[in-house]
Design a protein around this motif. Structure first.
Motif, PDB file in Angstrom:
ATOM      1  N   ILE A 146       7.218  -2.259   5.411  1.00  0.00           N
ATOM      2  CA  ILE A 146       7.977  -1.393   4.513  1.00  0.00           C
ATOM      3  C   ILE A 146       9.278  -1.022   5.201  1.00  0.00           C
ATOM      4  O   ILE A 146       9.320  -0.820   6.420  1.00  0.00           O
ATOM      5  CB  ILE A 146       7.163  -0.130   4.139  1.00  0.00           C
ATOM      6  CG1 ILE A 146       7.932   0.708   3.113  1.00  0.00           C
ATOM      7  CG2 ILE A 146       6.823   0.688   5.381  1.00  0.00           C
ATOM      8  CD1 ILE A 146       7.120   1.845   2.538  1.00  0.00           C
ATOM      9  N   ASN A 148      12.203   1.391   3.673  1.00  0.00           N
ATOM     10  CA  ASN A 148      12.922   2.163   2.661  1.00  0.00           C
ATOM     11  C   ASN A 148      13.850   3.211   3.262  1.00  0.00           C
ATOM     12  O   ASN A 148      14.729   3.726   2.571  1.00  0.00           O
ATOM     13  CB  ASN A 148      11.928   2.866   1.729  1.00  0.00           C
ATOM     14  CG  ASN A 148      11.103   1.882   0.930  1.00  0.00           C
ATOM     15  OD1 ASN A 148      11.591   0.817   0.531  1.00  0.00           O
ATOM     16  ND2 ASN A 148       9.849   2.218   0.697  1.00  0.00           N
ATOM     17  N   HIS A 149      13.615   3.536   4.530  1.00  0.00           N
ATOM     18  CA  HIS A 149      14.376   4.617   5.159  1.00  0.00           C
ATOM     19  C   HIS A 149      14.633   4.279   6.625  1.00  0.00           C
ATOM     20  O   HIS A 149      13.695   4.101   7.399  1.00  0.00           O
ATOM     21  CB  HIS A 149      13.589   5.936   5.049  1.00  0.00           C
ATOM     22  CG  HIS A 149      14.317   7.111   5.597  1.00  0.00           C
ATOM     23  ND1 HIS A 149      13.682   8.319   5.856  1.00  0.00           N
ATOM     24  CD2 HIS A 149      15.616   7.297   5.954  1.00  0.00           C
ATOM     25  CE1 HIS A 149      14.563   9.174   6.342  1.00  0.00           C
ATOM     26  NE2 HIS A 149      15.748   8.575   6.412  1.00  0.00           N
ATOM     27  N   ASP A 176      18.471   0.084  -2.135  1.00  0.00           N
ATOM     28  CA  ASP A 176      17.633   1.281  -2.227  1.00  0.00           C
ATOM     29  C   ASP A 176      17.235   1.853  -0.866  1.00  0.00           C
ATOM     30  O   ASP A 176      16.489   2.826  -0.801  1.00  0.00           O
ATOM     31  CB  ASP A 176      16.359   0.958  -3.019  1.00  0.00           C
ATOM     32  CG  ASP A 176      15.553  -0.180  -2.397  1.00  0.00           C
ATOM     33  OD1 ASP A 176      16.155  -0.985  -1.666  1.00  0.00           O
ATOM     34  OD2 ASP A 176      14.348  -0.264  -2.666  1.00  0.00           O
ATOM     35  N   VAL A 177      17.724   1.272   0.231  1.00  0.00           N
ATOM     36  CA  VAL A 177      17.356   1.761   1.565  1.00  0.00           C
ATOM     37  C   VAL A 177      18.230   2.958   1.933  1.00  0.00           C
ATOM     38  O   VAL A 177      19.461   2.879   1.898  1.00  0.00           O
ATOM     39  CB  VAL A 177      17.517   0.655   2.630  1.00  0.00           C
ATOM     40  CG1 VAL A 177      17.222   1.208   4.020  1.00  0.00           C
ATOM     41  CG2 VAL A 177      16.583  -0.511   2.318  1.00  0.00           C
ATOM     42  N   ASP A 254      11.166   4.551   8.376  1.00  0.00           N
ATOM     43  CA  ASP A 254      10.453   3.293   8.558  1.00  0.00           C
ATOM     44  C   ASP A 254      11.007   2.482   9.731  1.00  0.00           C
ATOM     45  O   ASP A 254      10.376   1.513  10.163  1.00  0.00           O
ATOM     46  CB  ASP A 254      10.557   2.439   7.288  1.00  0.00           C
ATOM     47  CG  ASP A 254      10.007   3.167   6.075  1.00  0.00           C
ATOM     48  OD1 ASP A 254       8.891   3.713   6.174  1.00  0.00           O
ATOM     49  OD2 ASP A 254      10.706   3.192   5.044  1.00  0.00           O
TER      50      ASP A 254
END
Length: 307
Positions: A146, A148-149, A176-177, A254
């Motif tokens: 994953i 995302n961040h 979208d990150v 992440d």
């Protein structure tokens, strides 16, 4: 410009290989990585029979090992032909071989495992980091797939801004990150001499950081709609490595990204850098340490005997 095209993954025939291959396949699926080199180095290819007993007969040891690794890699990558895959088994000291091939193949990033409970010491990963030239991605043994961040440790030095720029240009950043720029600051003891209250100096330090962050946003316009600044105060007794990891976990990042200054051969075994302090406390978040490839001759050439 994509600065992450060619990566190398160090395998050691332990359970860690599955994690590394799986995570590498994930990175390739979300980015524009073009070429992945999987490499396993054996000090001697006179491998004990019990290690090779489950592998095809009638092959030299290196081919048996390579066949097994190819099958494992293909099980994670499938038939995706977009990424060129190269699996190699070489004889020699793992550290020397990985550094040698990372230079020969012009590798942008070396991917290594960060072990805690699995078989093996995990010391090789840190030795690769210390060479002063190649950027390294540490993947914890239980990491999922994953992204995302991303949290970037920023002290506004040239090295942290270099890391931020490399990340922005790495093709890992899907729309979208999210990005969090983490800045750890201290309130200097000089506030007493200047006759300023501690709280007032604290606010000044925060204001200074916010002004610097505005300059960063002006330099990297791509950050404006996706990056936020996170300020954390370091008290005298705090360990900066622990602080950074606590904030990463609190923010549910992440991946952590930092920029590190290279070390010369003479300084190879000097410990205490912020990077190594972070590693002591990081047991479950992938971390990229970006370095400047051409900063100095450093350990790689000293190790390989280059002038």
């Amino acid at each position: 410009m994509n600065t992450l095209k060619r990566i190398m993954v160090g395998l050691d025939l332990t359970e860690m290989d599955d994690t590394l291959i799986r995570y590498t396949a994930f990175l390739c699926s979300i980015s524009e990585i073009e070429h992945v080199y999987f490499i396993h180095a054996e000090k001697s290819l006179d491998v004990p029979d019990e290690v090779l007993e489950s592998m095809p007969n009638g092959m030299p040891a290196d081919e048996k090992l390579r066949t097994a690794l190819v099958e494992k890699v293909e099980s994670h990558f499938g038939s995706d032909s977009r990424v060129q895959i190269d699996v190699q088994v070489v004889e020699g000291t793992p550290l020397k071989e990985l550094l040698h091939w990372s230079k020969v193949k012009h590798i942008d990033l070396v991917v290594v495992g960060r072990k805690f409970r699995m078989r093996g010491s995990g010391v090789l990963a840190q030795k690769i980091l210390r060479n002063g030239r190649v950027s390294v991605l540490f993947v914890p043994e239980n990491e999922g797939t994953i992204l995302n961040h991303i949290m970037v440790s920023v002290d506004f030095s040239d090295y942290s801004l270099m890391a931020l720029e490399r990340m922005l240009n790495s093709s890992l950043l899907r729309p979208d990150v999210r990005i969090t720029c983490l800045h750890v600051y201290q309130v200097p003891t000089g506030y007493i001499t200047l006759g300023i209250h501690y709280e007032d100096f604290d606010k000044r330090m925060q204001g200074f950081a916010r002004n610097k962050f505005e300059q960063v946003l002006a330099r990297f316009p791509a950050l404006k709609d996706r990056a936020t600044l996170r300020l954390v105060k370091q008290e005298n007794e705090d360990d900066v490595g622990e602080l950074i990891m606590v904030e990463c976990k609190r923010a549910k990042a992440d991946m952590l990204v930092i920029g590190a200054k290279g070390k010369s051969a003479a300084a190879l075994f000097v410990l205490g850098s912020v990077t190594e302090k972070i590693l002591r406390f990081n047991d479950d978040i992938p971390m990229i340490v970006y370095k400047k490839k051409d900063e100095e001759i450093g350990f790689l050439d000293a190790l390989l005997g280059n002038d």
